[in-house]
Design a protein around this motif. Structure first.
Motif, PDB file in Angstrom:
ATOM      1  N   SER A   1      44.535  32.528  21.667  1.00 49.67           N
ATOM      2  CA  SER A   1      44.649  33.805  21.884  1.00 49.67           C
ATOM      3  C   SER A   1      44.344  33.912  23.779  1.00 49.67           C
ATOM      4  N   ALA A   2      44.225  35.166  24.387  1.00 43.83           N
ATOM      5  CA  ALA A   2      44.362  35.490  25.627  1.00 43.83           C
ATOM      6  C   ALA A   2      42.819  35.405  25.938  1.00 43.83           C
ATOM      7  N   ASP A   3      41.259  36.108  24.830  1.00 41.62           N
ATOM      8  CA  ASP A   3      39.903  35.800  25.172  1.00 41.62           C
ATOM      9  C   ASP A   3      39.335  34.141  25.638  1.00 41.62           C
ATOM     10  N   VAL A   4      40.014  33.501  24.543  1.00 44.10           N
ATOM     11  CA  VAL A   4      39.840  32.093  24.155  1.00 44.10           C
ATOM     12  C   VAL A   4      40.295  30.980  25.277  1.00 44.10           C
ATOM     13  N   GLY A   5      41.559  31.103  25.842  1.00 40.94           N
ATOM     14  CA  GLY A   5      42.249  30.752  26.330  1.00 40.94           C
ATOM     15  C   GLY A   5      41.293  30.423  27.436  1.00 40.94           C
ATOM     16  N   ALA A   6      40.952  32.032  27.988  1.00 43.70           N
ATOM     17  CA  ALA A   6      40.100  32.069  29.685  1.00 43.70           C
ATOM     18  C   ALA A   6      39.204  31.149  29.081  1.00 43.70           C
ATOM     19  N   GLU A   7      38.284  31.989  27.736  1.00 43.84           N
ATOM     20  CA  GLU A   7      37.111  31.083  27.256  1.00 43.84           C
ATOM     21  C   GLU A   7      37.562  29.631  27.957  1.00 43.84           C
ATOM     22  N   LEU A   8      37.817  29.203  27.440  1.00 41.31           N
ATOM     23  CA  LEU A   8      38.406  27.805  27.220  1.00 41.31           C
ATOM     24  C   LEU A   8      38.731  27.304  29.035  1.00 41.31           C
ATOM     25  N   CYS A   9      39.354  27.681  29.501  1.00 42.18           N
ATOM     26  CA  CYS A   9      39.511  27.427  31.191  1.00 42.18           C
ATOM     27  C   CYS A   9      38.263  27.432  32.340  1.00 42.18           C
ATOM     28  N   ARG A  10      38.151  28.640  31.482  1.00 45.16           N
ATOM     29  CA  ARG A  10      36.342  28.690  32.260  1.00 45.16           C
ATOM     30  C   ARG A  10      35.126  28.464  32.284  1.00 45.16           C
ATOM     31  N   ALA A  11      35.684  27.394  30.897  1.00 51.02           N
ATOM     32  CA  ALA A  11      34.254  25.871  30.625  1.00 51.02           C
ATOM     33  C   ALA A  11      35.171  25.165  31.965  1.00 51.02           C
ATOM     34  N   PHE A  12      36.719  24.480  32.211  1.00 51.50           N
ATOM     35  CA  PHE A  12      36.843  24.165  33.521  1.00 51.50           C
ATOM     36  C   PHE A  12      36.076  24.386  34.949  1.00 51.50           C
ATOM     37  N   ASP A  13      36.150  25.799  34.981  1.00 50.86           N
ATOM     38  CA  ASP A  13      36.290  26.314  36.469  1.00 50.86           C
ATOM     39  C   ASP A  13      34.765  26.147  36.330  1.00 50.86           C
ATOM     40  N   ILE A  14      34.032  26.624  35.569  1.00 49.15           N
ATOM     41  CA  ILE A  14      32.121  26.247  35.863  1.00 49.15           C
ATOM     42  C   ILE A  14      32.240  24.583  36.543  1.00 49.15           C
ATOM     43  N   LYS A  15      32.755  24.199  35.221  1.00 49.27           N
ATOM     44  CA  LYS A  15      31.646  22.092  35.441  1.00 49.27           C
ATOM     45  C   LYS A  15      32.497  21.906  36.968  1.00 49.27           C
ATOM     46  N   VAL A  16      33.758  22.570  37.426  1.00 45.27           N
ATOM     47  CA  VAL A  16      34.483  22.082  38.709  1.00 45.27           C
ATOM     48  C   VAL A  16      32.897  22.364  40.035  1.00 45.27           C
ATOM     49  N   TYR A  17      32.921  23.707  39.266  1.00 41.76           N
ATOM     50  CA  TYR A  17      32.198  24.768  40.613  1.00 41.76           C
ATOM     51  C   TYR A  17      30.497  24.606  41.076  1.00 41.76           C
ATOM     52  N   LEU A  18      30.575  23.421  39.430  1.00 45.16           N
ATOM     53  CA  LEU A  18      28.865  22.832  39.464  1.00 45.16           C
ATOM     54  C   LEU A  18      28.905  21.507  40.293  1.00 45.16           C
ATOM     55  N   GLU A  19      29.931  20.946  40.636  1.00 44.44           N
ATOM     56  CA  GLU A  19      30.294  20.058  41.195  1.00 44.44           C
ATOM     57  C   GLU A  19      30.076  19.740  42.365  1.00 44.44           C
ATOM     58  N   ASP A  20      30.876  21.029  42.884  1.00 41.20           N
ATOM     59  CA  ASP A  20      30.883  21.309  44.218  1.00 41.20           C
ATOM     60  C   ASP A  20      31.518  23.468  44.902  1.00 41.20           C
ATOM     61  N   PRO A  21      30.005  23.444  44.867  1.00 45.02           N
ATOM     62  CA  PRO A  21      30.708  24.492  44.498  1.00 45.02           C
ATOM     63  C   PRO A  21      30.613  25.696  46.055  1.00 45.02           C
ATOM     64  N   ARG A  22      30.499  24.806  47.288  1.00 52.51           N
ATOM     65  CA  ARG A  22      31.410  25.242  48.752  1.00 52.51           C
ATOM     66  C   ARG A  22      32.944  24.775  48.514  1.00 52.51           C
ATOM     67  N   ALA A  23      32.988  24.292  47.385  1.00 57.41           N
ATOM     68  CA  ALA A  23      34.961  23.566  47.514  1.00 57.41           C
ATOM     69  C   ALA A  23      35.593  24.321  46.428  1.00 57.41           C
ATOM     70  N   TYR A  24      34.658  24.993  46.092  1.00 55.73           N
ATOM     71  CA  TYR A  24      35.413  25.515  44.813  1.00 55.73           C
ATOM     72  C   TYR A  24      36.770  26.771  44.849  1.00 55.73           C
ATOM     73  N   GLU A  25      37.182  27.287  44.414  1.00 53.76           N
ATOM     74  CA  GLU A  25      37.592  28.068  44.849  1.00 53.76           C
ATOM     75  C   GLU A  25      38.116  28.618  43.327  1.00 53.76           C
ATOM     76  N   PRO A  26      38.399  29.726  42.761  1.00 52.22           N
ATOM     77  CA  PRO A  26      39.264  30.491  41.251  1.00 52.22           C
ATOM     78  C   PRO A  26      40.700  30.337  41.712  1.00 52.22           C
ATOM     79  N   VAL A  27      41.409  30.590  40.158  1.00 48.76           N
ATOM     80  CA  VAL A  27      42.689  30.145  41.019  1.00 48.76           C
ATOM     81  C   VAL A  27      43.900  31.475  40.596  1.00 48.76           C
ATOM     82  N   ASP A  28      44.930  31.619  41.169  1.00 54.23           N
ATOM     83  CA  ASP A  28      45.491  32.584  41.608  1.00 54.23           C
ATOM     84  C   ASP A  28      46.326  32.652  41.191  1.00 54.23           C
TER      85      ASP A  28
END
Length: 165
Positions: free
Chosen positions: A138-165
Motif C-alpha cells: 500500500s502507498a502508506d506502507v511503501g512510503a514509510e518503508l522507504c522513509r526508513a532508508f532515507d532517514i538512515k542515509v540522512y543520519l549518516e551525512d545530513p549535508r549530503a542528503y537529498e530527497p528523491v524526486d
C-alpha cells in the motif's frame, strides 16, 4: 518507526499517493550488486504484467529490494522502463527474465525488526518483512518503508542528503 530528525526533508515522489511500491526479493545478494552496477533488473514472468501496468499508469514505481534470509531490506530503486525494454545490452542475470531499467535511489540496510510494525493491507495485513517477490505494498506502507532508508542515509551525512524526486 524511526523518528524524523530535525532538518530531514521527505521525498515528494514517496509522498505522492499515486506512486506504486513493490517488494522485490532475490535468492542471491550478488544479483542486487549486479543490478546496482548495470542499472537493470529481471523479474519472474508472473510479476511482469503488474509491474508494467503500474509503470504505465502511475507517476513512479518504486522497487524495494530484499535478499532472502538476509534479515533486511537492502535499498530501493525506481523502475525506468517496461520489462523487456532495457537499454542495457549486457544481461548480467544470464537470461533469467526480461531486463528492464532501474535507477537506484538508496542503498542501505534496513533491518526487518526496525519495520516489524508495518503491515501491508494489500497482503492480508502481513508484516512487510514477509512480503513475497513482486508483492505490491500500500502507498502508506511503501512510503514509510522507504522513509526508513532515507532517514538512515540522512543520519549518516545530513549535508549530503537529498530527497528523491
Amino acid at each position: 518507526m524511526l523518528p524524523e530528525p530535525a532538518g530531514f526533508r521527505r521525498s515528494k515522489l514517496l509522498e505522492d499517493p499515486k506512486t506504486r511500491f513493490f517488494t522485490i526479493t532475490s535468492n542471491v545478494g550478488e544479483n542486487v550488486v549486479k543490478s546496482v552496477q548495470h542499472n537493470v533488473w529481471a523479474t519472474q514472468r508472473k510479476n511482469e504484467q503488474k509491474l508494467n501496468d503500474a509503470f504505465r499508469n502511475s507517476p513512479g514505481v518504486i522497487l524495494i529490494f530484499a535478499v532472502n534470509k538476509s534479515g533486511a531490506f537492502q535499498g530501493y530503486a525506481r523502475m525506468k522502463s517496461l520489462t523487456g525494454r532495457s537499454v542495457c545490452r549486457h544481461d548480467p542475470f544470464n537470461g533469467f527474465g526480461r531486463l528492464f531499467d532501474v535507477e537506484w535511489l538508496r542503498l542501505h540496510d534496513v533491518e526487518l525488526h526496525e519495520v516489524n510494525h508495518l503491515r501491508n493491507q494489500l497482503d492480508e495485513n502481513r508484516q512487510v518483512g514477509f512480503s513475497r517477490d513482486g508483492q505490491e505494498l500500500s502507498a502508506d506502507v511503501g512510503a514509510e518503508l522507504c522513509r526508513a532508508f532515507d532517514i538512515k542515509v540522512y543520519l549518516e551525512d545530513p549535508r549530503a542528503y537529498e530527497p528523491v524526486d
